[in-house]
Design an enzyme around this catalytic site. Structure first.
Site, PDB file in Angstrom:
ATOM      1  N   ASP A 204      -1.434   1.389  11.833  1.00 26.32           N
ATOM      2  CA  ASP A 204      -0.612   0.293  11.267  1.00 26.32           C
ATOM      3  C   ASP A 204      -0.879  -0.770  12.229  1.00 26.32           C
ATOM      4  O   ASP A 204      -1.054  -0.588  13.452  1.00 26.32           O
ATOM      5  CB  ASP A 204       0.817   0.518  11.107  1.00 26.32           C
ATOM      6  N   GLU A 230      -5.572  -0.314   9.880  1.00 24.87           N
ATOM      7  CA  GLU A 230      -5.069  -1.712   8.855  1.00 24.87           C
ATOM      8  C   GLU A 230      -5.271  -3.075   9.883  1.00 24.87           C
ATOM      9  O   GLU A 230      -4.662  -3.482  10.621  1.00 24.87           O
ATOM     10  CB  GLU A 230      -3.807  -1.698   8.483  1.00 24.87           C
TER      11      GLU A 230
END
Length: 528
Positions: A204, A230
């Site tokens: 993340d 991401e």
């Protein structure tokens, strides 16, 4: 034999080792055949009927039957945060992105339920990929036992402590450069592998820490396991003195992938889906001419952040794709290169599952991989492309005026949305070769040009309106041009003269068709 000095010898050995390492794992994309299901949405931690882990456990078999080979699980760590913003119509907390500890008893279910779900999924042939959040955590309830304040573990505790962007104001931002912080996460990632069935990781907010740290974590977790980052950061968000501020979305994504050796979500494609025409979807990372770039792309339509979710306030929906494009977007990512990721609500909540199942089967039958070749036929409206897999080639037409078809494309494998989506399976296409086309003695009037019309999609499949344009050379008084066509094909064609806007009559080269075999002939000539 000439002897090498010590330093040149060491340098040559170093280069050999680097080359060997790159050859072994250029990017950690599994076997290149991963089909990823995002196994949650923004409101999954608030599921009303049963815990989310319990739902995943009893859905495991169906997920495998549906064709998914991996599942992106929600963050497994305990998150007790909660917030509601009724003015903006959003709410959250408990999703794992503002976690408090490595305790696995979370709002998704208990520690034991997580283990049960992971075991069931792995047994169903669906590899478990955990969402991990190493950049930030919840420190709003006093001291955090894992990372006490005052020792350098936090971004604000020294100048330039971190090696990435701050999360919100940076106060809850961990300093990954600090050795004990890095090691604490490394041990937890290994724990997820050893005790919770982890066979891959999703990282993340990777803009918050150096990609080299991700590479180091993966070396410890499993050098050949799947990983994806991401990196949701457009060129305009980089400082003016950073080369990425003047680069493309693709460039920044590939740079991160190169340094982490992980795949990366294809926000270059997402940006074009949001802001461009369907024809411009060809500018995603997954369609780059270089296969190494395609291999690094994880394509998606929406996720828990960008799209809507079932439940309260419809979830985050920061960048949702309009409903009228969603079916076509799934048809594209599941028939083109890259590693496709399907969003849970689209598959199991919103009546899109049957389309996705058919697309997954067609993809698998064709043997499409992350780095498979793709060619775009830009003379047609919408998007028309050919992706070549190990066993078959797929031709896709989205919102296109493609009508006349070459041999082998008469029976579509799939028609959806009243023909807005059409997909054909055909024999594997050979790599493209460039052939030089020339038309002699063509007479034109103002507003007219000469084109090559023929049996392949590149030549319009005998449709004059989509024939390939040629260029006039005033010195030779010839019309000519180089056109990429599939190799090892028997191709027929003719020169034509028509108006540049496709109107009015078409004048065809007289006599029999011109024939050649691509790859054997590099030049071909027609004559009026």
């Amino acid at each position: 034999m000439k002897k090498l000095g010590l330093l040149p010898l060491l340098f040559s050995l170093f280069l050999a080792n680097v080359a060997t390492a790159d050859e072994v794992t250029p990017v950690r994309n599994g076997d290149g055949k991963v089909i990823l299901l995002q196994g949650f949405h923004w409101n999954s931690s608030r599921n009303e009927t049963e815990t989310w882990y319990a739902l995943l456990a009893h859905m495991a078999g169906q997920i495998g039957i549906d064709g998914f080979t991996a599942i992106w699980m929600p963050p497994p760590w305990k998150d007790t945060s909660s917030w509601v913003d009724s003015n903006s119509g959003t709410s959250g907390g408990g999703e794992g992105y503002f976690w408090r500890s490595f305790d696995k008893n979370s709002q998704y279910g208990t520690d034991e339920q997580l283990k049960t779900a992971a075991t069931a999924l792995n047994r169903a042939g669906v590899k478990v990929v955990y969402d991990v959040v190493p950049n930030h955590m919840d420190d709003t309830k006093g001291d955090v036992p894992l990372f006490p304040r005052g020792h350098g573990e936090w971004r604000h505790e020294c100048d330039k402590c971190d090696d990435g962007d701050p999360f919100i104001d940076g106060n809850s931002d961990l300093n990954i450069k600090y050795a004990s912080v890095f090691e604490t996460f490394k041990k937890e990632l290994i724990n997820l592998r050893n005790n919770y069935g982890a066979m891959g990781l999703r990282f993340d907010f990777v803009r918050g820490y150096a990609p080299q740290n991700v590479d180091r974590w993966m070396n410890a977790f499993g050098n050949f396991q799947f990983c994806v980052g991401e990196l949701w950061k457009g060129p305009s968000e980089y400082p003016a003195d950073d080369w990425r501020s003047k680069a493309s979305w693709q460039d920044a994504l590939k740079d991160w992938s190169d340094r982490s050796r992980c795949t990366v979500f294809d926000f270059a494609l997402k940006e074009r889906m949001q802001n461009g025409s369907i024809a411009e979807w060809r500018h995603g990372l997954n369609a780059n001419p270089d296969p190494a770039w395609r291999a690094a792309a994880v394509t998606f339509v929406d996720n828990h952040d960008t799209g809507y979710s079932p439940g309260r306030y419809g979830g985050q929906h920061h960048w949702p794709l309009p409903e009228e494009l969603r079916n076509q977007a799934y048809a594209y990512i599941l028939s083109s290169p890259g590693t496709p990721a399907v969003y849970w609500p689209d598959m199991y909540d919103w009546q899109r599952g049957e389309l996705i199942r058919q697309l997954i089967k067609i993809r698998k039958d064709a043997g499409i991989k992350a780095d498979s070749p793709i060619r775009f036929h830009t003379q047609y409206s919408g998007l028309v492309a050919t992706t070549t897999g190990d066993r078959q080639s797929l031709v896709i037409a989205l919102s296109s005026d493609l009508t006349k078809l070459p041999p082998g494309l008469t029976d579509p494998a799939l028609i959806w949305d009243g023909g807005k989506i059409r997909l054909w399976s055909t024999a594997p296409e050979q790599p493209a070769v460039s052939v030089h086309f020339t038309c002699d003695y063509a007479t034109t009037y103002p507003g007219q040009s000469v084109y090559a019309a023929g049996s392949t999609l590149e030549l319009g499949a005998w449709d004059p309106g989509h024939a390939a344009p040629l260029t006039y050379n005033a010195q030779s008084k010839q019309w000519s041009g180089s056109i990429d066509v599939p190799a090892k094909q028997d191709i027929q064609w003719k020169c034509i003269v028509r108006n540049n806007d496709s109107s009015a009559a078409v004048r065809w080269q007289p006599g029999p068709n011109v024939s050649f075999t691509s790859g054997t002939a590099s030049e071909t000539r027609g004559t009026f």
